[in-house]
Design a protein around this motif. Structure first.
Motif, PDB file in Angstrom:
ATOM      1  N   PHE A   1     -36.299 -23.336  14.856  1.00 53.51           N
ATOM      2  CA  PHE A   1     -35.769 -22.768  13.613  1.00 53.51           C
ATOM      3  C   PHE A   1     -34.464 -23.457  13.228  1.00 53.51           C
ATOM      4  O   PHE A   1     -34.275 -23.848  12.072  1.00 53.51           O
ATOM      5  CB  PHE A   1     -35.534 -21.267  13.778  1.00 53.51           C
ATOM      6  N   GLU A   2     -33.564 -23.592  14.187  1.00 59.64           N
ATOM      7  CA  GLU A   2     -32.257 -24.177  13.891  1.00 59.64           C
ATOM      8  C   GLU A   2     -32.385 -25.620  13.433  1.00 59.64           C
ATOM      9  O   GLU A   2     -31.662 -26.069  12.540  1.00 59.64           O
ATOM     10  CB  GLU A   2     -31.350 -24.058  15.120  1.00 59.64           C
TER      11      GLU A   2
ATOM     12  N   ASN B   1     -29.876 -29.323   4.213  1.00 64.14           N
ATOM     13  CA  ASN B   1     -29.371 -30.612   3.730  1.00 64.14           C
ATOM     14  C   ASN B   1     -30.221 -31.156   2.590  1.00 64.14           C
ATOM     15  O   ASN B   1     -29.693 -31.744   1.637  1.00 64.14           O
ATOM     16  CB  ASN B   1     -29.327 -31.617   4.881  1.00 64.14           C
ATOM     17  N   ARG B   2     -31.517 -30.961   2.667  1.00 63.29           N
ATOM     18  CA  ARG B   2     -32.394 -31.442   1.598  1.00 63.29           C
ATOM     19  C   ARG B   2     -32.146 -30.677   0.303  1.00 63.29           C
ATOM     20  O   ARG B   2     -32.052 -31.261  -0.782  1.00 63.29           O
ATOM     21  CB  ARG B   2     -33.861 -31.301   2.015  1.00 63.29           C
TER      22      ARG B   2
ATOM     23  N   LYS C   1     -29.480 -18.868  -1.778  1.00 61.68           N
ATOM     24  CA  LYS C   1     -28.483 -19.531  -2.619  1.00 61.68           C
ATOM     25  C   LYS C   1     -28.797 -21.017  -2.716  1.00 61.68           C
ATOM     26  O   LYS C   1     -29.567 -21.555  -1.923  1.00 61.68           O
ATOM     27  CB  LYS C   1     -27.085 -19.332  -2.068  1.00 61.68           C
ATOM     28  N   VAL C   2     -28.178 -21.656  -3.692  1.00 54.87           N
ATOM     29  CA  VAL C   2     -28.203 -23.116  -3.774  1.00 54.87           C
ATOM     30  C   VAL C   2     -27.077 -23.624  -2.869  1.00 54.87           C
ATOM     31  O   VAL C   2     -25.908 -23.271  -3.068  1.00 54.87           O
ATOM     32  CB  VAL C   2     -27.989 -23.609  -5.224  1.00 54.87           C
TER      33      VAL C   2
ATOM     34  N   ASN D   1     -22.527 -23.512   4.882  1.00 57.15           N
ATOM     35  CA  ASN D   1     -23.508 -23.972   5.860  1.00 57.15           C
ATOM     36  C   ASN D   1     -24.606 -22.925   6.003  1.00 57.15           C
ATOM     37  O   ASN D   1     -24.462 -21.791   5.541  1.00 57.15           O
ATOM     38  CB  ASN D   1     -22.848 -24.255   7.221  1.00 57.15           C
ATOM     39  N   TRP D   2     -25.698 -23.318   6.636  1.00 58.74           N
ATOM     40  CA  TRP D   2     -26.837 -22.398   6.743  1.00 58.74           C
ATOM     41  C   TRP D   2     -26.521 -21.208   7.651  1.00 58.74           C
ATOM     42  O   TRP D   2     -27.101 -20.131   7.491  1.00 58.74           O
ATOM     43  CB  TRP D   2     -28.081 -23.127   7.227  1.00 58.74           C
ATOM     44  N   GLU D   3     -25.588 -21.378   8.583  1.00 64.85           N
ATOM     45  CA  GLU D   3     -25.226 -20.255   9.456  1.00 64.85           C
ATOM     46  C   GLU D   3     -24.656 -19.087   8.651  1.00 64.85           C
ATOM     47  O   GLU D   3     -24.920 -17.924   8.974  1.00 64.85           O
ATOM     48  CB  GLU D   3     -24.212 -20.710  10.507  1.00 64.85           C
ATOM     49  N   ALA D   4     -23.888 -19.396   7.598  1.00 63.09           N
ATOM     50  CA  ALA D   4     -23.335 -18.339   6.749  1.00 63.09           C
ATOM     51  C   ALA D   4     -24.440 -17.619   5.998  1.00 63.09           C
ATOM     52  O   ALA D   4     -24.395 -16.393   5.812  1.00 63.09           O
ATOM     53  CB  ALA D   4     -22.324 -18.936   5.774  1.00 63.09           C
TER      54      ALA D   4
END
Length: 308
Positions: A158-159, A167-168, A276-277, A283-286
């Motif tokens: 998953f990570e 990033n994409r 979100k965009v 970052n994805w962790e947030a």
């Protein structure tokens, strides 16, 4: 839906990035590797880096040392310093035949060094061998990223996946959604019905979540315990709500008996959504943390709910 637990494709579908500015030499390489792999050409270092940064699937890189815009040694250093590309094997194929040249090329991360003039059959054999080694590494990597009980992707996978999709979507300025899913009252379910029944319930819920994701890029993993996580690329909050409600209803429709548990008739799930965009400051962790907060809101609000 994003495949998991699958063996990599056969060698014919593997892709080799060939970095070469000479059209004649590129044609020769394509002829040598015909039937072995698909050749992805790049005329210079910048074009090669652009292809890699865009996420072009590459199993092996074949490059000259002498390139028009950057020497091959520096290109290898750039590739090896990038987390997303550092594991791609590189073969130098060059007219620089000095022992020091070869030693240096191998010391900075190249896996092989072929000098010109070369035997076509030897180049073909070496590329085939390195592609086969890559295939076996992929098999082992896939095995390490599958949850043993549910056969879904695991947390490590998953990570890796969410980082790549973040990033994409950041590059393309497209929305990304994360769903966190938790089976309601699962500890009580395990305590009353036993761990064997609990495991069966986990596997059944995992399967229906997986089957309810329709698009090829939708991704689900077992996050841990009775929690699952989904990544929905290029999906805004409204689209994520539709998917989450479909998942929640699909679990209800299973009608897994939980009547012995207070406040429950069947096994249900609570789902938290965040979308979100992506922005460079985030970052994805947030985003995952926000989904986790929404999940707890769903639990506090009576369970068997989707909160966004």
């Amino acid at each position: 839906m994003e495949e998991k637990g699958m063996l990599p494709e056969q060698t014919q579908s593997q892709q080799v990035l060939v970095v070469e500015d000479t059209a004649i030499f590129l044609t020769i390489i394509k002829d040598i590797l015909k039937g072995v792999c698909e050749v992805v050409p790049a005329r210079n270092a910048r074009e090669a880096l652009d292809l890699l940064e865009a996420g072009t699937p590459v199993d092996l890189i074949l490059m000259d040392v002498v390139l028009p815009d950057m020497n091959g040694y520096d290109l290898v250093k750039a590739i090896k310093s990038n987390e997303a590309t550092k594991d791609i094997s590189v073969i130098f194929i060059t007219s620089l035949s000095g022992e020091q040249d070869e030693e240096y090329g191998l010391s900075i991360g190249a896996i092989d060094y072929i000098t010109k003039p070369f035997s076509k059959s030897i180049v073909r054999a070496r590329v085939k061998n390195h592609l086969e080694l890559k295939r076996y590494r992929d098999v082992l990597k896939n095995m390490s990223m599958i949850d043993g009980l549910t056969e879904l992707n695991n947390r490590r996978r998953f990570e890796e996946y969410v980082g790549r999709e973040w990033n994409r979507c950041l590059r393309n300025q497209k929305p990304l959604a994360i769903l966190l899913i938790d089976i309601d009252y699962f500890k009580k379910y395990n305590d009353y019905y036993g761990h064997l029944e609990g495991d069966e319930a986990l596997k059944t819920v995992a399967k229906v979540i997986e089957d309810s994701l329709k698009r090829s890029g939708d991704f689900v993993a077992r996050w841990g315990g009775e929690e699952f996580a989904c990544v929905l690329a290029e999906t805004d909050k409204e689209g994520a709500i539709v998917v989450a409600e479909r998942l929640r209803q699909a679990v209800c429709d299973l009608q897994i008996d939980a009547s012995a548990i207070e406040d429950a008739q069947y096994v249900t799930v609570s789902i938290g959504i965040a979308a979100k965009v992506p922005e460079k400051k985030d970052n994805w962790e947030a985003l995952l943390k926000e989904a986790d907060h929404k999940l707890y809101e769903a639990k506090d609000d009576g369970r068997n709910k989707v909160i966004y």
